[in-house]
Write a protein that holds these residues in place. Structure first.
Motif, PDB file in Angstrom:
ATOM      1  N   GLU A   1      87.311  25.292-115.752  1.00  0.00           N
ATOM      2  CA  GLU A   1      88.155  26.349-116.296  1.00  0.00           C
ATOM      3  C   GLU A   1      87.780  26.589-117.755  1.00  0.00           C
ATOM      4  N   PRO A   2      88.056  27.789-118.294  1.00  0.00           N
ATOM      5  CA  PRO A   2      87.704  28.089-119.685  1.00  0.00           C
ATOM      6  C   PRO A   2      88.276  27.044-120.646  1.00  0.00           C
ATOM      7  N   GLY A   3      87.450  26.604-121.587  1.00  0.00           N
ATOM      8  CA  GLY A   3      87.874  25.634-122.587  1.00  0.00           C
ATOM      9  C   GLY A   3      87.663  24.187-122.192  1.00  0.00           C
ATOM     10  N   TRP A   4      87.239  23.935-120.944  1.00  0.00           N
ATOM     11  CA  TRP A   4      87.019  22.573-120.473  1.00  0.00           C
ATOM     12  C   TRP A   4      85.531  22.257-120.446  1.00  0.00           C
ATOM     13  N   LYS A   5      85.228  20.950-120.515  1.00  0.00           N
ATOM     14  CA  LYS A   5      83.835  20.493-120.548  1.00  0.00           C
ATOM     15  C   LYS A   5      83.685  19.287-119.634  1.00  0.00           C
ATOM     16  N   THR A   6      82.432  19.011-119.263  1.00  0.00           N
ATOM     17  CA  THR A   6      82.111  17.781-118.558  1.00  0.00           C
ATOM     18  C   THR A   6      80.842  17.202-119.162  1.00  0.00           C
ATOM     19  N   TYR A   7      80.406  16.036-118.692  1.00  0.00           N
ATOM     20  CA  TYR A   7      79.414  15.252-119.417  1.00  0.00           C
ATOM     21  C   TYR A   7      78.048  15.202-118.728  1.00  0.00           C
ATOM     22  N   TRP A   8      77.039  14.942-119.561  1.00  0.00           N
ATOM     23  CA  TRP A   8      75.648  14.734-119.134  1.00  0.00           C
ATOM     24  C   TRP A   8      75.457  13.292-118.686  1.00  0.00           C
ATOM     25  N   ARG A   9      74.225  12.955-118.296  1.00  0.00           N
ATOM     26  CA  ARG A   9      73.918  11.602-117.810  1.00  0.00           C
ATOM     27  C   ARG A   9      74.141  10.538-118.882  1.00  0.00           C
ATOM     28  N   ASP A  10      73.893  10.876-120.166  1.00  0.00           N
ATOM     29  CA  ASP A  10      74.226   9.989-121.281  1.00  0.00           C
ATOM     30  C   ASP A  10      75.123  10.783-122.224  1.00  0.00           C
ATOM     31  N   PRO A  11      76.436  10.658-122.101  1.00  0.00           N
ATOM     32  CA  PRO A  11      77.337  11.540-122.833  1.00  0.00           C
ATOM     33  C   PRO A  11      77.571  11.154-124.275  1.00  0.00           C
TER      34      PRO A  11
ATOM     35  N   PHE B   1      67.712  15.448-126.351  1.00  0.00           N
ATOM     36  CA  PHE B   1      68.671  14.623-125.626  1.00  0.00           C
ATOM     37  C   PHE B   1      67.924  13.460-124.978  1.00  0.00           C
ATOM     38  N   LEU B   2      68.457  12.250-125.152  1.00  0.00           N
ATOM     39  CA  LEU B   2      67.824  11.075-124.586  1.00  0.00           C
ATOM     40  C   LEU B   2      68.835  10.258-123.781  1.00  0.00           C
ATOM     41  N   ALA B   3      68.332   9.618-122.726  1.00  0.00           N
ATOM     42  CA  ALA B   3      69.152   8.723-121.904  1.00  0.00           C
ATOM     43  C   ALA B   3      68.293   7.518-121.547  1.00  0.00           C
ATOM     44  N   GLY B   4      68.824   6.342-121.799  1.00  0.00           N
ATOM     45  CA  GLY B   4      68.067   5.124-121.539  1.00  0.00           C
ATOM     46  C   GLY B   4      68.847   4.123-120.726  1.00  0.00           C
ATOM     47  N   PRO B   5      68.301   2.927-120.574  1.00  0.00           N
ATOM     48  CA  PRO B   5      68.989   1.878-119.809  1.00  0.00           C
ATOM     49  C   PRO B   5      70.260   1.419-120.519  1.00  0.00           C
ATOM     50  N   ALA B   6      71.032   0.598-119.841  1.00  0.00           N
ATOM     51  CA  ALA B   6      72.236   0.029-120.441  1.00  0.00           C
ATOM     52  C   ALA B   6      71.868  -0.730-121.711  1.00  0.00           C
ATOM     53  N   GLY B   7      72.679  -0.563-122.751  1.00  0.00           N
ATOM     54  CA  GLY B   7      72.417  -1.212-124.025  1.00  0.00           C
ATOM     55  C   GLY B   7      71.657  -0.362-125.020  1.00  0.00           C
TER      56      GLY B   7
ATOM     57  N   GLY C   1      77.111  17.338-123.109  1.00  0.00           N
ATOM     58  CA  GLY C   1      77.592  17.774-121.805  1.00  0.00           C
ATOM     59  C   GLY C   1      77.474  19.268-121.604  1.00  0.00           C
ATOM     60  N   TYR C   2      78.454  19.838-120.894  1.00  0.00           N
ATOM     61  CA  TYR C   2      78.424  21.239-120.468  1.00  0.00           C
ATOM     62  C   TYR C   2      79.798  21.867-120.700  1.00  0.00           C
ATOM     63  N   ASP C   3      79.811  23.124-121.154  1.00  0.00           N
ATOM     64  CA  ASP C   3      81.077  23.815-121.400  1.00  0.00           C
ATOM     65  C   ASP C   3      81.282  24.988-120.448  1.00  0.00           C
ATOM     66  N   SER C   4      80.547  25.004-119.346  1.00  0.00           N
ATOM     67  CA  SER C   4      80.744  26.006-118.304  1.00  0.00           C
ATOM     68  C   SER C   4      80.394  25.373-116.962  1.00  0.00           C
ATOM     69  N   SER C   5      80.754  26.046-115.890  1.00  0.00           N
ATOM     70  CA  SER C   5      80.508  25.498-114.554  1.00  0.00           C
ATOM     71  C   SER C   5      79.032  25.131-114.393  1.00  0.00           C
ATOM     72  N   VAL C   6      78.783  24.029-113.683  1.00  0.00           N
ATOM     73  CA  VAL C   6      77.431  23.482-113.604  1.00  0.00           C
ATOM     74  C   VAL C   6      77.246  22.829-112.239  1.00  0.00           C
ATOM     75  N   ALA C   7      75.981  22.696-111.825  1.00  0.00           N
ATOM     76  CA  ALA C   7      75.653  22.021-110.566  1.00  0.00           C
ATOM     77  C   ALA C   7      74.557  21.000-110.830  1.00  0.00           C
ATOM     78  N   PHE C   8      74.723  19.809-110.270  1.00  0.00           N
ATOM     79  CA  PHE C   8      73.741  18.745-110.403  1.00  0.00           C
ATOM     80  C   PHE C   8      72.977  18.603-109.084  1.00  0.00           C
ATOM     81  N   PRO C   9      71.680  18.949-109.045  1.00  0.00           N
ATOM     82  CA  PRO C   9      70.910  18.736-107.814  1.00  0.00           C
ATOM     83  C   PRO C   9      70.804  17.247-107.477  1.00  0.00           C
TER      84      PRO C   9
END
Length: 280
Positions: free
Chosen positions: A66-76, A220-226, A115-123
């Motif tokens: 919905e407008p004004g809402w966001k969701t997160y990337w693989r490493d938020p 944007f970077l995403a790595g292992p735990a830690g 993250g993302y501030d609009s509707s999104v799809a993750f393949p």
């Protein structure tokens, strides 16, 4: 008499036409999408196509915001919830990977997140692991959506892929659009020229070649735990190249960087590129 014969011939013709239409019209298709699971700020569902001959199954997790809402990337970042998807193995489907379109950065300092501030799809990269004709697919999704505060969302998404049935064209188009929105692989005009890790300073140094007139890139970077990445510092342009320095803080017992893959996504203008970094 002639009129009766004419009406009889017309009726026979209509019957033949109806039979031909029944033969050549497509059979009713199984909608390859789950029901929406709703929550404050949006909804999620699973969309999938028929398995391909190699056993792969095109699919996406679709997130409607919905407008004004966001969701997160693989490493938020430090204060977000990365999307998690698991599949019930009894459904005959295994998850090999989740792929992400290029995200955005929100906020600054400790409150910074990605993250993302609009509707999104993750393949999804799915694989058929059952010989059953029909697949009863069940996925559990856990992610965060936020407006002023973050709300964890968890839902179970069910759909059935019936062997031999046609796909819903609209579902197929949604999957194709999501795949087309993914970052491109490295190319001659958009790639990493050099990558190095300064262990003493705790900084990753990148030399990027960017598309012409791309402007300042987003990194944007995403790595292992830690692995915790700080805000990238982008240097001035030198022709088509840019130097980027990214602080890296390591935690936990194993603080080695060598041999551990780091996913890198770069957004430059209307293009994005993804590759994997690995340091000796």
């Amino acid at each position: 008499m002639n009129r009766r014969r004419t009406r009889k011939k017309m009726a026979q013709g209509l019957a033949k036409a109806s039979l031909l239409a029944a033969i050549f019209l497509p059979m009713p298709s199984q909608a390859a999408s789950s029901a929406w699971v709703t929550s404050p700020g949006g909804a999620i569902r699973l969309v999938a196509s028929q398995p391909r001959p190699d056993g792969s199954i095109p699919a996406i997790v679709e997130i409607k915001l919905e407008p004004g809402w966001k969701t997160y990337w693989r490493d938020p970042g430090a204060s977000g919830i990365p999307p998690q998807v698991t599949f019930d193995p009894s459904g005959g489907v295994a998850l090999e990977a989740i792929r992400f379109p290029a995200p955005k950065t929100f906020g600054e300092g400790p409150g910074r997140y990605v993250g993302y501030d609009s509707s999104v799809a993750f393949p999804l990269v799915l694989r058929r692991v059952s010989d059953e004709k029909d697949l009863a697919v069940r996925a559990t999704v856990f992610l965060g959506v936020c407006e002023d505060i973050c709300i964890p969302v968890q839902g179970t998404l069910d759909l059935t892929l019936k062997g031999g049935e046609f796909d819903n064209p609209l579902d197929g188009a949604r999957i194709e659009k999501a795949v087309a929105s993914l970052p491109e692989p490295p190319s001659d005009d958009f790639r990493i020229m050099k990558a190095a890790f300064d262990a003493a300073g705790g900084v990753i140094h990148l030399d990027l070649r960017l598309p012409r007139d791309a402007g300042k890139p987003e990194i944007f970077l995403a790595g292992p735990a830690g692995f915790a990445f700080g805000a990238p510092v982008v240097g001035d342009a030198a022709g088509a190249e840019r130097r980027v320095d990214i602080p890296l803080k390591l935690s936990g017992k194993d603080r080695k960087v060598a041999g551990k893959p780091i996913a890198l996504t770069v957004r430059a203008g209307d293009r994005s590129m993804e590759t994997t970094l690995a340091f000796d």
